[in-house]
Write a protein that holds these residues in place. Structure first.
Motif: not given
Length: 246
Positions: A215-242
């Motif tokens: 709620d304190s942030l102006k913008e949050n990030i979503t990674i668009k994915i297919n066929n699964i509900d969510s990504l492991n946090v380490a996988v998602a974090g690595s994609i975002i940092m890249h």
């Protein structure tokens, strides 16, 4: 990496006896693997020790190997080494290191909110170093100095500026940084503009980033994915940092 080493036949399996401290008899065998790099050289378990030496944070060393020489070396028996570690079949060296002092805040910051899995934390720290996020903020996470976390970082821990702080407090003090949370209903990562001063906030494996932080942030990030509900946090974090690796 492991799959590639297997495909290239660069992994060997060894069976190491496990000896009882009480009666000195073998009561089991442990299957161990040894990997080889692209030059065919053995990837030594001494790697973490070498990384700590490079950062000049080694305080003392316990070892069963008399060929290891240097300052503050303490030679011990296999029995004592077994008691010093939490491993059934310990490696030949245990290194005691100084904790790094708080350093200058770099342009890219990774903020971790209540990450609880040691493997996830270790993977995130390795990715952080690889993608230039050299300042790490830990808010109520698993113990970063637990053996499993240290081993899973593969030495990255020794090259990062680790700060223990409340995320909201850190953000209020360092308000020159553009912060992004992670949520299911944020802006697609592909539409996020790359900026040099950035903070990425990742949350608990089951609950995500705390709502008060989002709620304190102006913008949050979503990674668009297919066929699964969510990504492991380490996988998602690595994609975002890249994504912010410029």
């Amino acid at each position: 990496m492991i799959n590639q080493l297997i495909k290239e036949n660069k992994i060997e399996i060894f069976f190491q006896p496990i000896i009882s401290i009480k009666n000195k008899k073998i009561f089991a065998f442990e299957a161990l693997t040894r990997a080889y790099d692209e030059n065919g050289d053995f990837i030594s378990p001494m790697y973490l020790f070498d990384q700590a030496k490079k950062e000049n944070i080694v305080k003392s060393v316990f070892t069963t190997n008399n060929e290891i020489i240097g300052e503050n070396i303490i030679y011990v028996t296999n029995e004592i080494m077994g008691k010093l570690t939490n491993s059934v079949s310990p490696q030949e060296i245990v290194t005691v290191c100084y904790k790094r002092l708080k350093e200058e805040i770099k342009d890219k910051v990774l903020l971790l909110d209540n990450i609880q899995d040691p493997g996830n934390l270790g993977t995130l720290l390795r990715s952080a170093l690889a993608f230039g996020f050299e300042t790490i903020i830990l808010d109520n996470t698993v113990d970063i100095f637990s053996p499993k976390v240290i081993r899973s970082t593969q030495g990255a821990l020794f090259h990062l500026n680790i700060i223990f702080d409340d995320i909201l407090n850190f953000m209020s003090i360092n308000n020159h940084i553009k912060y992004y949370g992670t949520s299911f209903n944020g802006t697609s990562l592909n539409d996020i503009q790359v900026t040099s001063k950035v903070g990425v906030i990742l949350g608990n494996e089951g609950k995500g980033v705390k709502q008060e932080i989002l709620d304190s942030l102006k913008e949050n990030i979503t990674i668009k994915i297919n066929n699964i509900d969510s990504l492991n946090v380490a996988v998602a974090g690595s994609i975002i940092m890249h994504h912010f690796c410029i």
